[in-house]
Design an enzyme around this catalytic site. Sequence first.
Site, PDB file in Angstrom:
ATOM      1  N   LYS A  11     -21.262  -9.186 -26.991  1.00 44.79           N
ATOM      2  CA  LYS A  11     -20.522  -7.927 -26.841  1.00 44.79           C
ATOM      3  C   LYS A  11     -19.770  -7.598 -28.137  1.00 44.79           C
ATOM      4  O   LYS A  11     -19.617  -8.470 -29.011  1.00 44.79           O
ATOM      5  CB  LYS A  11     -19.565  -8.044 -25.646  1.00 44.79           C
ATOM      6  CG  LYS A  11     -20.279  -8.177 -24.300  1.00 44.79           C
ATOM      7  CD  LYS A  11     -19.270  -8.185 -23.148  1.00 44.79           C
ATOM      8  CE  LYS A  11     -19.957  -8.250 -21.795  1.00 44.79           C
ATOM      9  NZ  LYS A  11     -18.974  -8.177 -20.675  1.00 44.79           N
ATOM     10  N   TYR A  51     -24.244  -0.086 -17.287  1.00 44.46           N
ATOM     11  CA  TYR A  51     -23.300  -0.643 -16.304  1.00 44.46           C
ATOM     12  C   TYR A  51     -23.124   0.253 -15.076  1.00 44.46           C
ATOM     13  O   TYR A  51     -22.096   0.169 -14.404  1.00 44.46           O
ATOM     14  CB  TYR A  51     -21.951  -0.905 -16.968  1.00 44.46           C
ATOM     15  CG  TYR A  51     -21.886  -2.221 -17.724  1.00 44.46           C
ATOM     16  CD1 TYR A  51     -21.936  -3.442 -17.047  1.00 44.46           C
ATOM     17  CD2 TYR A  51     -21.752  -2.252 -19.099  1.00 44.46           C
ATOM     18  CE1 TYR A  51     -21.868  -4.653 -17.733  1.00 44.46           C
ATOM     19  CE2 TYR A  51     -21.687  -3.465 -19.801  1.00 44.46           C
ATOM     20  CZ  TYR A  51     -21.737  -4.661 -19.093  1.00 44.46           C
ATOM     21  OH  TYR A  51     -21.664  -5.859 -19.769  1.00 44.46           O
ATOM     22  N   ASN A 114     -15.036 -10.176 -23.093  1.00 46.72           N
ATOM     23  CA  ASN A 114     -15.376 -11.564 -22.756  1.00 46.72           C
ATOM     24  C   ASN A 114     -16.649 -12.076 -23.450  1.00 46.72           C
ATOM     25  O   ASN A 114     -17.374 -12.898 -22.904  1.00 46.72           O
ATOM     26  CB  ASN A 114     -15.428 -11.744 -21.242  1.00 46.72           C
ATOM     27  CG  ASN A 114     -16.419 -10.814 -20.567  1.00 46.72           C
ATOM     28  OD1 ASN A 114     -17.114 -10.062 -21.245  1.00 46.72           O
ATOM     29  ND2 ASN A 114     -16.485 -10.870 -19.256  1.00 46.72           N
ATOM     30  N   HIS A 117     -22.589 -11.036 -22.207  1.00 47.33           N
ATOM     31  CA  HIS A 117     -23.098 -10.584 -20.913  1.00 47.33           C
ATOM     32  C   HIS A 117     -24.165 -11.557 -20.427  1.00 47.33           C
ATOM     33  O   HIS A 117     -24.849 -12.185 -21.241  1.00 47.33           O
ATOM     34  CB  HIS A 117     -23.733  -9.190 -21.060  1.00 47.33           C
ATOM     35  CG  HIS A 117     -24.496  -8.743 -19.854  1.00 47.33           C
ATOM     36  ND1 HIS A 117     -23.875  -8.223 -18.738  1.00 47.33           N
ATOM     37  CD2 HIS A 117     -25.832  -8.767 -19.566  1.00 47.33           C
ATOM     38  CE1 HIS A 117     -24.803  -7.934 -17.820  1.00 47.33           C
ATOM     39  NE2 HIS A 117     -25.992  -8.266 -18.305  1.00 47.33           N
ATOM     40  N   GLU A 128     -32.496  -4.968 -17.267  1.00 43.24           N
ATOM     41  CA  GLU A 128     -31.610  -5.014 -18.444  1.00 43.24           C
ATOM     42  C   GLU A 128     -32.372  -5.339 -19.724  1.00 43.24           C
ATOM     43  O   GLU A 128     -32.071  -4.787 -20.779  1.00 43.24           O
ATOM     44  CB  GLU A 128     -30.499  -6.041 -18.197  1.00 43.24           C
ATOM     45  CG  GLU A 128     -29.544  -5.600 -17.095  1.00 43.24           C
ATOM     46  CD  GLU A 128     -28.502  -6.651 -16.746  1.00 43.24           C
ATOM     47  OE1 GLU A 128     -27.652  -6.364 -15.889  1.00 43.24           O
ATOM     48  OE2 GLU A 128     -28.540  -7.759 -17.325  1.00 43.24           O
TER      49      GLU A 128
HETATM   50  O1  CDP Z   1     -20.078 -10.037 -16.739  1.00 42.08           O
HETATM   51  P1  CDP Z   1     -19.950 -10.620 -15.342  1.00 42.08           P
HETATM   52  O2  CDP Z   1     -21.255 -10.546 -14.577  1.00 42.08           O
HETATM   53  O3  CDP Z   1     -19.360 -12.004 -15.358  1.00 42.08           O
HETATM   54  O4  CDP Z   1     -18.873  -9.721 -14.564  1.00 42.08           O
HETATM   55  P2  CDP Z   1     -19.060  -8.378 -13.715  1.00 42.08           P
HETATM   56  O5  CDP Z   1     -18.211  -8.518 -12.498  1.00 42.08           O
HETATM   57  O6  CDP Z   1     -20.491  -8.028 -13.535  1.00 42.08           O
HETATM   58  O7  CDP Z   1     -18.369  -7.267 -14.634  1.00 42.08           O
HETATM   59  C1  CDP Z   1     -19.045  -6.744 -15.769  1.00 42.08           C
HETATM   60  C2  CDP Z   1     -18.069  -6.696 -16.911  1.00 42.08           C
HETATM   61  O8  CDP Z   1     -17.024  -5.765 -16.607  1.00 42.08           O
HETATM   62  C3  CDP Z   1     -17.332  -8.004 -17.215  1.00 42.08           C
HETATM   63  O9  CDP Z   1     -18.102  -8.897 -17.985  1.00 42.08           O
HETATM   64  C4  CDP Z   1     -16.117  -7.496 -17.959  1.00 42.08           C
HETATM   65  O10 CDP Z   1     -16.440  -7.163 -19.317  1.00 42.08           O
HETATM   66  C5  CDP Z   1     -15.806  -6.212 -17.192  1.00 42.08           C
HETATM   67  N1  CDP Z   1     -14.799  -6.418 -16.126  1.00 42.08           N
HETATM   68  C6  CDP Z   1     -13.483  -6.063 -16.361  1.00 42.08           C
HETATM   69  O11 CDP Z   1     -13.152  -5.579 -17.447  1.00 42.08           O
HETATM   70  N2  CDP Z   1     -12.535  -6.247 -15.373  1.00 42.08           N
HETATM   71  C7  CDP Z   1     -12.881  -6.759 -14.186  1.00 42.08           C
HETATM   72  N3  CDP Z   1     -11.950  -6.916 -13.235  1.00 42.08           N
HETATM   73  C8  CDP Z   1     -14.202  -7.126 -13.942  1.00 42.08           C
HETATM   74  C9  CDP Z   1     -15.156  -6.956 -14.918  1.00 42.08           C
HETATM   75 MG    MG Z   2     -22.326  -8.938 -13.870  1.00 42.34          MG
END
Ligand code: CDP
Ligand code: MG
Length: 142
Positions: A11, A51, A114, A117, A128
């Site tokens: 990212k 997203y 973070n 991805h 994706e």
């Molecule tokens: O990336 P991952 O699958 O672990 O998490 P997700 O629940 O699919 O969320 C996608 C992305 O959204 C995360 O990797 C974060 O960058 C962001 N996110 C966030 O900013 N705040 C949250 N409460 C949850 C996700």
């Molecule tokens: Mg995810």
Amino acid sequence: MAIERTLCIIKPDGVRSGNIGNIIAHIQKEGFKVLSLKMTRLTKQAGGVFYEVHKGRPFYDELVNFMSSGPCVPIALEKENAIAEWRRVIGATDPAEADPGTIRKLYAKNKGENAVHGSDSVENGKREIGFFFTEQELADLA
Ligand code: CDP
Ligand code: MG
């Protein structure tokens, strides 16, 4: 277990913090095959489409702004059980909750920024990877 594909994206924060090389080294140490990679920058519109599953969530606008804030490095990966394996290697979404030695624990700032991805299913991984790479770019060059 089956050979699967997953999409990694380094990212924009991972690029800005100078960790492209460290993250690729981690990928290779864990035995993933790199099928294709590139550096690109998402427009807001493209980030919104990538997203769109999160559209309507409170973090969506911030996420789209962040993902379009600078270059990122999508990487198509292949390995046995790649979906679960890659999620194990990256760690929990929030680096504060990620296991020691995971990529997010090592390189992520916070739950939004973070570092990487990872696809959450074989189906989503296909979508994706197809979002960033053509069939020709994925063809085996060996
Ligand atoms: O990336 P991952 O699958 O672990 O998490 P997700 O629940 O699919 O969320 C996608 C992305 O959204 C995360 O990797 C974060 O960058 C962001 N996110 C966030 O900013 N705040 C949250 N409460 C949850 C996700
Ligand atoms: Mg995810």
